[in-house]
Every structure is written in C-alpha cells, then in structure tokens.
Design an enzyme around this catalytic site. Structure first.
Site, PDB file in Angstrom:
ATOM      1  N   ASP A 205       8.755  43.041   5.286  1.00 24.34           N
ATOM      2  CA  ASP A 205       9.879  43.559   6.070  1.00 24.34           C
ATOM      3  C   ASP A 205      10.886  42.431   6.245  1.00 24.34           C
ATOM      4  O   ASP A 205      10.700  41.335   5.704  1.00 24.34           O
ATOM      5  CB  ASP A 205       9.389  44.085   7.435  1.00 24.34           C
ATOM      6  CG  ASP A 205       8.921  42.962   8.368  1.00 24.34           C
ATOM      7  OD1 ASP A 205       8.898  41.789   7.956  1.00 24.34           O
ATOM      8  OD2 ASP A 205       8.590  43.274   9.519  1.00 24.34           O
ATOM      9  N   ASP A 207      13.021  40.460   9.442  1.00 15.58           N
ATOM     10  CA  ASP A 207      13.033  40.330  10.898  1.00 15.58           C
ATOM     11  C   ASP A 207      14.273  39.559  11.349  1.00 15.58           C
ATOM     12  O   ASP A 207      14.599  38.526  10.776  1.00 15.58           O
ATOM     13  CB  ASP A 207      11.786  39.565  11.361  1.00 15.58           C
ATOM     14  CG  ASP A 207      10.498  40.114  10.776  1.00 15.58           C
ATOM     15  OD1 ASP A 207      10.031  41.149  11.268  1.00 15.58           O
ATOM     16  OD2 ASP A 207       9.960  39.524   9.813  1.00 15.58           O
ATOM     17  N   ASP A 304      12.903  44.739  11.393  1.00 12.96           N
ATOM     18  CA  ASP A 304      12.648  44.562  12.824  1.00 12.96           C
ATOM     19  C   ASP A 304      13.820  43.822  13.455  1.00 12.96           C
ATOM     20  O   ASP A 304      14.210  42.756  12.973  1.00 12.96           O
ATOM     21  CB  ASP A 304      11.384  43.711  13.056  1.00 12.96           C
ATOM     22  CG  ASP A 304      10.105  44.490  12.795  1.00 12.96           C
ATOM     23  OD1 ASP A 304      10.139  45.740  12.858  1.00 12.96           O
ATOM     24  OD2 ASP A 304       9.066  43.850  12.532  1.00 12.96           O
TER      25      ASP A 304
HETATM   26  P1  TTP Z   1       5.759  39.998  10.626  1.00 18.45           P
HETATM   27  O1  TTP Z   1       7.073  40.531  10.216  1.00 18.45           O
HETATM   28  O2  TTP Z   1       4.680  40.992  10.831  1.00 18.45           O
HETATM   29  O3  TTP Z   1       5.196  38.905   9.616  1.00 18.45           O
HETATM   30  P2  TTP Z   1       5.920  37.872   8.645  1.00 18.45           P
HETATM   31  O4  TTP Z   1       7.410  38.018   8.717  1.00 18.45           O
HETATM   32  O5  TTP Z   1       5.376  36.524   8.979  1.00 18.45           O
HETATM   33  O6  TTP Z   1       5.373  38.252   7.239  1.00 18.45           O
HETATM   34  P3  TTP Z   1       5.924  39.377   6.229  1.00 18.45           P
HETATM   35  O7  TTP Z   1       6.617  38.638   5.151  1.00 18.45           O
HETATM   36  O8  TTP Z   1       4.713  40.082   5.751  1.00 18.45           O
HETATM   37  O9  TTP Z   1       6.844  40.277   6.989  1.00 18.45           O
HETATM   38  O10 TTP Z   1       5.886  39.211  11.998  1.00 18.45           O
HETATM   39  C1  TTP Z   1       6.794  38.137  12.167  1.00 18.45           C
HETATM   40  C2  TTP Z   1       6.472  37.333  13.378  1.00 18.45           C
HETATM   41  O11 TTP Z   1       6.760  38.063  14.539  1.00 18.45           O
HETATM   42  C3  TTP Z   1       5.012  36.929  13.478  1.00 18.45           C
HETATM   43  O12 TTP Z   1       4.968  35.545  13.714  1.00 18.45           O
HETATM   44  C4  TTP Z   1       4.485  37.563  14.691  1.00 18.45           C
HETATM   45  C5  TTP Z   1       5.720  37.928  15.468  1.00 18.45           C
HETATM   46  N1  TTP Z   1       5.569  39.193  16.182  1.00 18.45           N
HETATM   47  C6  TTP Z   1       5.602  39.190  17.564  1.00 18.45           C
HETATM   48  O13 TTP Z   1       5.778  38.158  18.187  1.00 18.45           O
HETATM   49  N2  TTP Z   1       5.433  40.373  18.216  1.00 18.45           N
HETATM   50  C7  TTP Z   1       5.224  41.524  17.555  1.00 18.45           C
HETATM   51  O14 TTP Z   1       5.060  42.575  18.188  1.00 18.45           O
HETATM   52  C8  TTP Z   1       5.200  41.494  16.108  1.00 18.45           C
HETATM   53  C9  TTP Z   1       4.972  42.728  15.303  1.00 18.45           C
HETATM   54  C10 TTP Z   1       5.387  40.305  15.476  1.00 18.45           C
HETATM   55 MN    MN Z   2       8.296  39.927   8.548  1.00 14.35          MN
HETATM   56 MN    MN Z   3       8.165  42.225  11.283  1.00 15.95          MN
END
Ligand code: TTP
Ligand code: MN
Ligand code: MN
Ligand code: MN
Length: 380
Positions: A205, A207, A304
């Site tokens: 995703d 963020d 996100d």
């Molecule tokens: P993710 O998007 O789940 O993971 P990521 O970006 O490290 O890996 P990917 O490439 O697979 O997307 O989460 C990003 C960060 O956000 C992770 O360090 C945990 C944090 N987080 C929170 O703090 N609260 C939450 O509710 C969620 C879902 C994530």
């Molecule tokens: Mn992510």
């Molecule tokens: Mn995420």
C-alpha cells in the site's frame, strides 16, 4: 582450524532498534523461511511464536554476510531452539521440511488467499476455513454476507490489491494527495511514510502522514481531503475514522496499546495507468472473474492517510515509518530498558511521571538513549 579463521563471526545487539538494518539482506533464503513461519503463526493466532520468528529473521537481516555455518550464530540474540532448527535444516539440507510442509498445507494456502482480501483478517479467515471455505469461489458460493470493505476486496479489486505497488505509483498518488491537501488547507504538509519512506521499491500500500505547522488547524482536515478526492473520482473505497485520542478514558496518558488514535482513512485509490494509449497485454478473464487490469486504463491501490497534530508529528512519523518489528522493538526498549511508554502520539517517562516532548525523530531516539537510526536502516 584454518576454516574457523576464515569464518566471519557476527555480533549483534539484542533489540532491533539498536541495529542498522538496510534492505540489503544477505540471508534472504533463511529470512524468507523464518518469515513464512512467522506469518503462519500470526495467521493462526499464535502471536508469541510469530514474534519469536520475526525477531530471529531480523537478526539474520542485520548480518553483513551470508551465514554458512551454525558456529557463526553462537552468541547471537533472539535465536531460539525452533529458529535454530530451521536454520540448521536449510544450511545442511538446503531446505526446511517444516517450512516446505507449511507452504504446501491447505490451511496456509487458504489463509493466504482469504487474508489477501481487503478487510479480512486472520480471525475471519480462520472461521471460513473451519466452514470448509478455502477459495474465493467457495466464499462467493457460500452465501456469506460480506461487509463493504470485503466486497471491494473480493469482487472488485482482489488482483489489483494483491499486486505490488511501485515507488513510481506511490509518487503519483503522493502528488494527488498533495494537491488535495493543499486545496482544502493551504500550508498543510504531506509526508510519505511506511515502507516507501524506508526506501522500499515496492509495497502492499502507500501511507501518508498529514499535518499543519499551526496546532489545531489540522482538525477536521480528513473529511475535506476525502471529499476533494472523492468528487474527482480518485477513490474507489474509503473508510474514515476520527481521532479518538482525546476521548480515550485515561486522557492522553499512556495509550496502553500500540493501536493509535489518529484521524485516519483506509482507502482504495483509482490510479490512472501511466502508459500511452492502447492496451498491449492480452488477458482474458482473471481467476476470480474480475475485469483484467489490461482492459482498463487504471488500477486499484490501497492508500492509508493519517492526520496528526503538529505537536505529535515526530511520534506519528516514527510510529508510522516501521518496520512493524522495528516499532515493536522500540516500544519494548522504551518499556524494559528505560521505564518509558512510547506510542505514535507521545513518549511518557514513568520515573519522572511526565511526557517528553520532541519535534524530530532524532530527539525521540535521544530521549530513549538510542543512537539515531535513519528510516533506510529500520528495515528489521
Ligand atoms: P504498513 O503499511 O502495514 O506496512 P509497511 O508500509 O511497512 O509495509 P508495506 O510495504 O507492506 O505496506 O504499516 C506502516 C506502518 O504503520 C507500520 O510501521 C505500522 C504502522 N501502523 C500503525 O502505527 N498503526 C496501524 O494501525 C497500522 C495499520 C500501521
Ligand atoms: Mn505500507
Ligand atoms: Mn499501511
Ligand atoms: Mn517451538
């Protein structure tokens, strides 16, 4: 012996937040195996085992060279009996029968398929599997009522949402989010967080963290950003949760879990294809009968969005940059080694009974008595 002299000896600190873990992993065979067992444990509601495998994998990710001999692992932290057995099997036989049989098991395969649906977690998947549902077809035929997220996940965008997102796609979405934020609140700032901030080239995703340099101006921002995006057709799905930090019973003191309370939006973006004109891919129908990506000029991407007041920005940035294990280890370090409570909102010092302020990640590491680790070295 002469061989022993050649062999690299490793030394690694106990907590992942004390280590510099780049994306340049020298032990992918071993870490993939341990990560698969971690994932299987997590999906089976065995979080303790999951964390143990994640910690073991993280130690191997931090090593500067490939492991070739069990003797090199002597004295390394976080390598339990079970993880060592898996590593030994792979070093000696080229494979671990436990990993292979897990990978081939009907349960693991079904868990992967079902939790690959947006909005479906381990608990729901497990319930379906116990009802004999192992595939998307079986789920559709089961007559289960799916919530809005799951419908988007199963029927509309399953393939798109299970295909990696590139950094280029993340940047294009970042421009759109930037435009939206700038239009509804000039001066507000958008920061790419999550895996892409750590330098990953792909992600599941994208963020973003949004703030405004004047405290309070960020209030009510998310619904406006979402309407701007929605009215221009950028969103295929969104669910916004408002900030519950100030409503939480104990006040802002020590949020007990790692679940944060920021205003946030889980969304599915409609990302227009970059390429010029006509379709070149020849696809017929996808496995689950959705419209193949090659036949339409866009793809779905999970995005996100999180909004933070500027006073909490450094904590939000640190908490949302990851990796998940790095975050977990930071909180463990804070609690066990420093008697502090770290969340994505604040850092509380239990000995001094007060909050420690910070306006940068560097300051938070300093409060924690840790050497600063930049995002690109938080890939534990
Ligand atoms: P993710 O998007 O789940 O993971 P990521 O970006 O490290 O890996 P990917 O490439 O697979 O997307 O989460 C990003 C960060 O956000 C992770 O360090 C945990 C944090 N987080 C929170 O703090 N609260 C939450 O509710 C969620 C879902 C994530
Ligand atoms: Mn992510
Ligand atoms: Mn995420
Ligand atoms: Mn065990």
């Amino acid at each position: 012996t002469g061989q022993d002299k050649e062999m690299a000896v490793f030394s690694v600190p106990s907590y992942a937040c004390q280590r510099r873990t780049t994306l340049d992993n020298q032990n992918t065979t071993l870490t993939d195996a341990l990560s698969l067992l971690a994932e299987n444990a997590e999906l089976s509601d065995e979080d303790g085992r999951g964390v143990a495998f994640r910690r073991a994998a993280a130690v191997l990710k931090a090593l500067p060279k490939p492991v070739t001999d069990m003797a090199q692992l002597r004295g390394l932290p976080c390598l339990g009996e079970h993880s060592l057995r898996v590593i030994r099997d792979i070093l000696e036989n080229g494979m671990s029968s436990e990993v292979e049989s897990t990978k081939q098991s009907e349960r693991y395969k079904a868990l992967k398929v079902l939790t690959g649906i947006f909005g479906v977690g381990a608990k729901t998947a497990d319930r379906w599997i116990r009802e004999g549902i192992h595939t998307l077809h079986q789920l559709r035929d089961s007559g289960h009522t799916l919530n809005r997220a799951q419908q988007a996940g199963v029927f509309l965008h399953y393939d798109d949402l299970n295909r990696p997102v590139s950094k280029a796609d993340a940047d294009i979405i970042g421009e759109t989010v930037g435009k939206a934020v700038d239009a509804v609140l000039p001066g507000a700032q958008v920061t790419l967080i999550g895996g892409f901030r750590r330098g990953k080239l792909t992600g599941h995703d994208v963020d973003f963290l949004i703030t405004h340099p004047e405290e309070g101006r960020e209030e009510g921002l998310m619904p406006k950003v979402v309407s701007w995006l929605e009215s221009r057709g950028f969103l295929l799905y969104q669910k916004t949760t408002r900030n519950s930090y100030l409503e939480c019973k104990d006040g802002p003191a020590r949020p007990p879990s790692n679940i944060d309370r920021f205003e946030r939006c889980l969304s599915i973006f409609k990302l227009a294809n970059e390429e010029t004109g006509g379709t070149t891919q020849l696809e017929t129908l996808t496995e689950n009968g959705t419209e193949p990506a090659g036949h339409r000029p866009w793809r779905a991407v999970r995005v996100d969005l999180v909004v933070s007041p500027v006073s909490q920005f450094a904590f939000a940035l640190l908490g949302w940059t990851g990796s998940k294990l790095f975050e977990r280890e930071l909180r463990r370090w804070a609690g066990y080694e420093k008697a502090m409570s770290l969340s994505s909102h604040a850092l509380y010092d239990n000995k001094q009974s007060r909050y420690l302020r910070a306006t940068s990640e560097e300051e938070i590491f300093a409060h924690l008595g840790l050497e600063y680790i930049p995002p690109s070295e938080r890939n534990a």
